[in-house]
Design a protein around this motif. Structure first.
Motif, mmCIF file in Angstrom:
data_model
loop_
_atom_site.group_PDB
_atom_site.id
_atom_site.type_symbol
_atom_site.label_atom_id
_atom_site.label_comp_id
_atom_site.label_asym_id
_atom_site.label_seq_id
_atom_site.Cartn_x
_atom_site.Cartn_y
_atom_site.Cartn_z
ATOM 1 N N GLU A 1 1.302 -7.919 7.718
ATOM 2 C CA GLU A 1 1.439 -6.576 7.189
ATOM 3 C C GLU A 1 2.647 -5.936 7.873
ATOM 4 O O GLU A 1 2.596 -5.628 9.061
ATOM 5 C CB GLU A 1 0.150 -5.803 7.486
ATOM 6 C CG GLU A 1 0.103 -4.446 6.862
ATOM 7 C CD GLU A 1 -1.278 -3.785 7.002
ATOM 8 O OE1 GLU A 1 -2.218 -4.441 7.488
ATOM 9 O OE2 GLU A 1 -1.385 -2.615 6.634
ATOM 10 N N HIS B 1 2.747 -0.066 3.498
ATOM 11 C CA HIS B 1 2.449 -1.303 4.205
ATOM 12 C C HIS B 1 2.710 -2.477 3.275
ATOM 13 O O HIS B 1 2.072 -2.612 2.238
ATOM 14 C CB HIS B 1 0.995 -1.310 4.683
ATOM 15 C CG HIS B 1 0.747 -0.299 5.761
ATOM 16 N ND1 HIS B 1 -0.483 -0.069 6.304
ATOM 17 C CD2 HIS B 1 1.601 0.527 6.408
ATOM 18 C CE1 HIS B 1 -0.384 0.866 7.239
ATOM 19 N NE2 HIS B 1 0.877 1.250 7.313
ATOM 20 N N GLU C 1 0.866 -1.190 0.000
ATOM 21 C CA GLU C 1 0.000 0.000 0.000
ATOM 22 C C GLU C 1 0.896 1.231 0.000
ATOM 23 O O GLU C 1 1.704 1.401 0.901
ATOM 24 C CB GLU C 1 -0.864 0.011 1.265
ATOM 25 C CG GLU C 1 -1.752 -1.203 1.420
ATOM 26 C CD GLU C 1 -2.251 -1.339 2.850
ATOM 27 O OE1 GLU C 1 -2.774 -0.355 3.396
ATOM 28 O OE2 GLU C 1 -2.093 -2.422 3.430
HETATM 29 MG MG MG Z 1 -2.600 -1.344 5.770
#
Ligand code: MG
Ligand code: ADP
Length: 695
Positions: free
Chosen positions: A446, A319, A192
């Motif tokens: 993550e 992320h 991300e």
């Molecule tokens: Mg995230």
């Protein structure tokens, strides 16, 4: 809106295009290389090259380039045209040799002392596992980059090596669980990407943004992110037009751009793609960052990818969602409905737990950069301490295994909105934790510490390698066990017992956690110069050598390159700070002081009875600040000059952090105070308010 399915991948020499354009036997041979890693013969390469060239020329390309990722963190390309003279005409040609191997002069790329500049030869080698694509009229061929003597000079090669390692070890484990069908295990990643968008006209007036990508001065705007009204807020038309254009450009390149939204800080946004294999995800993320910047220009905007462009509001991260899956599509980190019965999942989970605990330092290093130093631990991003979030359900399953008691699953709860027209649904078994640096989020981890402008190759190469190491240890034990079932459970229990200190489900931003982590003996490597020495710790060099990721010389080279790079960045920032202070800020304040003094005198000349106390007070205050500012310029000036007294890379980096950076901060504080009481018209730079709120 254009036809998205048609647009998608239109600039990529992907599987569909290959199938269409390559003779059957050539396609098959190439597929075998891509899927199974067999080496490629020259006759196949020639046929592929020719088909690629024809396709690229039809799409308007005139050049080709080997596209690679040197240690500078950005991508590199050197374009050659396809032309080949025939009489006084040219034809377009591209050979298998040119496809497979390139020979860029490597002398100007960082090598960390592995090679002297006169040893210039470097090679780029085609990576057929990532598709070729067209960008700026060139056919771009993803490649790995190494020196004449074989040392790696890029971020791609170690990543590919680490993927092979984890594949091998994960397959051993799967075989033990009776899986004979899976042929390959690949790590998958969905990064991300956070970014800021500001107006180009405002950007052009800020030397700090131009040279350093972050503001070095700037007093806070009256409004920041305190109302939390930007997060997921309605996207403004100009930003929305940008995002639409960006999506289209990314789709053409076969990048699975999926989610877009406003982030927490004003002017901050995020783009998330659908996950794919780590190798491709890394290439795509590099491309995404490049295209983000390019598309911004078209819209009169600038995309800032720095980890901390503005003080006082959130910085940007990336992320890195990571998992492993088989070629048959089984996600190895999928717990299923009954995780407590899913021994295979629990074993893979145990490998990750052990790896993260034993190699906390390497994970921390994998995200260390001058930019990320402003973010980690700054009460927004995760702290610099590595820990793992597993959530209540998995933690209690592992606790039961450790205690040797039976686990009773809690019944899944229904979410009742208490509004009859709204649907009721089952809640997830675990809430989310947004403060953890390494959080289990259902069927993947993550890793949230990655900086926004970083190449994700490095964190993923570390993750793959450390998990491969643990899986290898597990496979060695289990392959020799008399009773597999009890041996697996014993192994999970022992691993959890020995490494559960790395698990923390609480608030990672709290001060108590810092103290608790210290009690647990976890590392807290606050800055890059503090973290980097661990790179060359004996255990880490051994790990890299054992798995064939790096030789000792290559690890040492990376350690040096990164520290050198850190010092260079801080040096540029210090010089920019001085330039702004001396050439713009001091003259502006002097001018404003003169205006105040002149106006006070002018008023006095009308009548001595009129009070000029406001002017006088301001002159006094500003003059005092200017005096202080000037002294602090001197301190920073001297600190920068004295940096040359240090020759050792580690010492130099620590010096920049402790002395130069500290002097910059002190100077900034006075500068910002002057800005806050100065006339906006006289201040030489656009304000934080203008930068953050004018799009
Ligand atoms: Mg995230
Ligand atoms: P968040 O709620 O953290 O913002 P998003 O839905 O925006 O989450 O992003 C999650 C990311 O994780 C997406 O890029 C998604 O494709 C990726 N992802 C999902 N499953 C996997 C997986 N098995 N392996 C790697 N990445 C995954």
């Amino acid at each position: 809106m254009s036809n998205v399915p048609e647009l998608f991948g239109s600039l990529v020499f992907n599987d569909t295009t290959m199938k269409e354009r390559l003779p059957k036997d050539i396609y098959k041979a190439l597929k075998k290389t891509i899927d199974e890693g067999t080496s490629l013969d020259l006759s196949v390469a020639n046929a592929v090259a020719n088909a690629m060239k024809d396709w690229a020329v039809e799409h308007g390309a005139t050049h080709f380039t080997h596209w690679f990722q040197p240690m500078t963190g950005i991508t590199a390309e050197k374009h050659d045209s396809f032309i080949s003279p025939v009489g006084d005409k040219v034809i377009m040609e591209f050979s298998g040799k040119e496809l497979i191997k390139g020979e860029p002069d490597a002398s100007s790329f960082p090598s960390g002392g592995i090679r002297a500049t006169f040893e210039a030869r470097g090679y780029t080698a085609w990576d057929p596992t990532s598709y070729a694509f067209i960008k700026d009229g060139s056919l771009c061929i993803p490649t790995a980059f190494c020196s004449y003597t074989g040392e790696v000079l890029d971020k791609k090669t170690p990543l590919l090596r680490s993927m092979e390692c984890i594949n091998k070890q994960a397959l051993r484990i799967l075989r033990l669980f009776g899986n004979t069908k899976a042929k390959k295990v690949t790590t998958t990643v969905g990064p991300e990407q956070e970014y800021f968008l500001i107006d180009k006209k405002v950007y052009d007036q800020r030397k700090d943004l131009i040279y350093c990508g972050r503001t070095l001065f700037g007093s806070r705007a009256p409004k920041g992110q305190e109302l939390e009204d930007h997060y997921f807020g309605v996207i403004k038309p100009r930003v929305s037009a940008y995002m639409k254009d960006l999506d289209e450009e990314l789709w053409k390149l076969g990048i699975l751009a999926k989610t877009k939204h406003n982030e927490v800080a004003p002017a901050q946004h995020e783009l998330a793609p659908i996950f794919t294999s780590t190798n491709v995800a890394t290439d795509h993320n590099q491309l995404t960052m490049e295209i983000m910047k390019k598309v911004a220009e078209r819209h009169g905007l600038v995309c800032l990818l720095h980890e901390k462009p503005f003080a006082g509001v959130n910085g940007s991260g990336k992320h890195n969602n990571w998992s492993m899956s088989t070629d048959l599509g089984e996600n190895l980190l999928e717990p299923g409905k009954k995780p407590y019965e899913n021994t295979q999942f629990l074993l893979f989970l145990a490998a990750v737990i052990k790896g993260v605990d034993e190699y906390q330092d390497l994970l921390r290093i994998s995200v260390a950069s001058a930019g990320n130093d402003h973010r980690l631990g700054a009460n927004e991003a995760p702290p610099a301490i590595i820990s793992m979030f597993l959530g209540d359900e998995l933690t209690s399953i592992l606790d039961s295994i450790e205690a040797g008691v039976e686990y009773h699953a809690e019944a899944r709860k229904i979410m009742d909105t208490k509004v009859s027209v709204l649907p009721n649904f089952y809640k997830d078994t675990t809430d989310r934790n947004r403060t953890s640096p390494f959080a289990f989020t259902g069927n993947k981890f993550e890793f949230r510490m990655t900086g926004s402008q970083e190449n994700i190759g490095c964190p993923n190469e570390m993750l793959n390698t450390i998990v491969a190491e643990e899986l290898e240890q597990f496979a060695d034990i289990l392959e020799n066990a008399d009773n597999f079932d009890t041996a697996v459970m014993d192994l999970i229990k022992k691993t959890y017992s020995e490494h559960k200190r790395i698990i923390f489900n609480g608030d990672n931003y709290s001060e108590e956690w810092v103290a608790e982590a210290e009690r647990r003996g976890l590392y807290n490597l606050r800055s890059m110069p503090e973290a980097l020495p661990h790179y060359i710790a004996e255990k880490n060099i051994k790990l890299f050598e054992k798995h064939g990721i790096f030789t000792e010389a290559e690890v040492r080279a990376r350690y040096e390159i990164q520290l050198e790079n850190y010092s260079k960045i801080l040096n540029i920032e210090a010089l920019t700070t001085l330039d702004m202070a001396k050439k713009d800020i001091v003259p502006a304040v002097v001018k404003y002081l003169k205006l105040l003094a002149d106006s006070a005198n002018a008023i006095k000349s009308i009548s001595d009875d009129i009070c000029v106390c406001a002017e006088t007070e301001l002159v006094k205050k500003l003059s005092a600040l200017l005096g202080d500012f000037s002294k602090k310029i001197d301190v920073l000036d001297k600190a920068v000059v004295a940096a040359k007294d240090h020759t050792d890379v580690q010492e130099t980096a620590s010096y920049y952090r402790n002395t130069v950076f500290a002097a910059m901060q002190e100077l900034r504080a006075v500068g910002d105070e002057m800005e806050s009481i100065m006339s906006a018209e006289y201040w030489p730079y656009p304000s934080y308010g203008k930068m953050l709120f004018s799009v």
